[in-house]
Design a protein around this motif. Sequence first.
Motif, short mmCIF file in Angstrom:
data_model
loop_
_atom_site.label_atom_id
_atom_site.label_comp_id
_atom_site.label_asym_id
_atom_site.label_seq_id
_atom_site.Cartn_x
_atom_site.Cartn_y
_atom_site.Cartn_z
N THR A 1 0.85 -1.18 0.00
CA THR A 1 0.00 0.00 0.00
C THR A 1 0.89 1.24 0.00
O THR A 1 2.11 1.14 0.23
N PRO A 2 0.33 2.42 -0.23
CA PRO A 2 1.12 3.64 -0.02
C PRO A 2 1.63 3.71 1.42
O PRO A 2 1.02 3.16 2.34
N GLY A 3 2.74 4.38 1.62
CA GLY A 3 3.41 4.36 2.92
C GLY A 3 2.60 4.91 4.07
O GLY A 3 2.82 4.54 5.22
N GLN A 4 1.62 5.78 3.79
CA GLN A 4 0.85 6.38 4.88
C GLN A 4 -0.36 5.54 5.27
O GLN A 4 -1.11 5.91 6.18
N ALA A 5 -0.61 4.39 4.63
CA ALA A 5 -1.78 3.57 4.93
C ALA A 5 -1.68 2.99 6.34
O ALA A 5 -0.60 2.59 6.79
N ALA A 6 -2.80 2.93 7.03
CA ALA A 6 -2.85 2.41 8.39
C ALA A 6 -2.71 0.90 8.39
O ALA A 6 -3.29 0.20 7.54
N ASP A 7 -1.94 0.37 9.35
CA ASP A 7 -1.73 -1.07 9.45
C ASP A 7 -3.03 -1.81 9.75
O ASP A 7 -3.30 -2.88 9.19
N THR A 8 -3.85 -1.26 10.64
CA THR A 8 -5.01 -1.99 11.16
C THR A 8 -6.01 -2.35 10.07
O THR A 8 -6.70 -3.36 10.18
N ARG A 9 -6.09 -1.56 9.00
CA ARG A 9 -7.07 -1.82 7.95
C ARG A 9 -6.63 -2.92 6.99
O ARG A 9 -7.42 -3.31 6.13
N GLN A 10 -5.41 -3.41 7.13
CA GLN A 10 -4.90 -4.40 6.18
C GLN A 10 -4.96 -5.83 6.73
O GLN A 10 -4.68 -6.77 5.98
N LEU A 11 -5.33 -6.01 7.99
CA LEU A 11 -5.32 -7.36 8.56
C LEU A 11 -6.37 -8.25 7.89
O LEU A 11 -6.06 -9.39 7.51
N ILE A 12 -7.59 -7.76 7.74
CA ILE A 12 -8.65 -8.58 7.13
C ILE A 12 -8.34 -8.87 5.66
O ILE A 12 -8.50 -10.02 5.21
N PRO A 13 -7.87 -7.90 4.84
CA PRO A 13 -7.45 -8.24 3.47
C PRO A 13 -6.33 -9.27 3.42
O PRO A 13 -6.30 -10.12 2.52
N LEU A 14 -5.40 -9.23 4.39
CA LEU A 14 -4.33 -10.23 4.42
C LEU A 14 -4.89 -11.62 4.68
O LEU A 14 -4.50 -12.60 4.03
N LEU A 15 -5.81 -11.73 5.61
CA LEU A 15 -6.43 -13.03 5.90
C LEU A 15 -7.16 -13.57 4.67
O LEU A 15 -7.17 -14.79 4.44
N ALA A 16 -7.75 -12.68 3.89
CA ALA A 16 -8.48 -13.12 2.70
C ALA A 16 -7.55 -13.66 1.62
O ALA A 16 -7.99 -14.39 0.73
N LEU A 17 -6.25 -13.32 1.68
CA LEU A 17 -5.29 -13.78 0.67
C LEU A 17 -4.69 -15.14 0.99
O LEU A 17 -4.02 -15.73 0.13
N VAL A 18 -4.89 -15.64 2.19
CA VAL A 18 -4.28 -16.92 2.60
C VAL A 18 -5.03 -18.07 1.94
O VAL A 18 -6.22 -18.28 2.18
N ARG A 19 -4.33 -18.83 1.10
CA ARG A 19 -4.89 -20.02 0.45
C ARG A 19 -3.76 -21.01 0.23
O ARG A 19 -2.95 -20.86 -0.68
#
Length: 297
Positions: free
Chosen positions: A154-172
């Motif tokens: 993501t761009p460098g200023q993006a908040a970490d907390t909003r990326q946890l759920i998208p990361l979980l969705a990528l696990v396969r």
Amino acid sequence: MARGDLSNDEWAVLAPLLPVQAARGGQWRDHRQVVNGICWVKRTGSPWRDMPERYGPCKTAHRRFTRWAADGTWARLKAQVVALAELDDGVEWDAQADATIVRVHQHAAGAGKRGLTVTETQARESIGRSRGGLTTKVHTLADGRGRSLATLITPGQAADTRQLIPLLALVRVPRPGGAGRPRTRPESVTADKAYSSRANREALRTRRIRATIPEPNDQIANRKRRGSLGGRPPAFDPIAYRRRNQVERGFNRRKHWRGVATRYDKNGANYQATLDLIEMLDWLRAVPDHKDPRDRT
């Protein structure tokens, strides 16, 4: 074999997974030579034109890297290597989430705008602007040994907390033997205070994933201020939290590659492919019957 090139053991695992040349068309240059050339560029952070002649034409290596980045080949190779590692229980499903900032080199700031503004182009290519200059943030959900199960940028200023759920969705991760659906749910997730939010905790609870995330001081104060309406404090295991350093060690291993520690890729898809390539090589050490040459006596 030059320093940093793929060993025979590593190549024996990787070669069967690479694309096969179609019946028509010109003859492809040897995959091993080209992949070693790509790895040399990403390891040293050098321009493609400076790639040594022993790896063949630099245009061939650059063209193959960008083509495989565009069609998802590098991501597919990483997923297949992780699946091979899972055959021998090589994946530790106590996952850990974290993010790291990567400086963007000035040569990576000239992606085509195609009718977009500079701000829109930087957002599309995952480039942010802060007091430190242009930056990209790499978000990772790693297994218990710091090897990436899912990564996004993501761009460098993006908040970490909003990326946890998208990361979980990528696990396969495909099941051993290919039977059944791919595994998408880790047993637990450990993260620092930046990931503490009601949305993240509810998402993990819904999927029956144990969360080891400390509360920041402002959330503790707000919960206490509300009294009984604030609810109980979330469960937290300080012993399990000590292992969170594994994901940070994984970042350190990846940043030994100068093409990751500093972003030189203009296109966001190419930088994502760089991460996929390096993370795939990290997983090769966990594949059954593969021995790391550095472990030999």
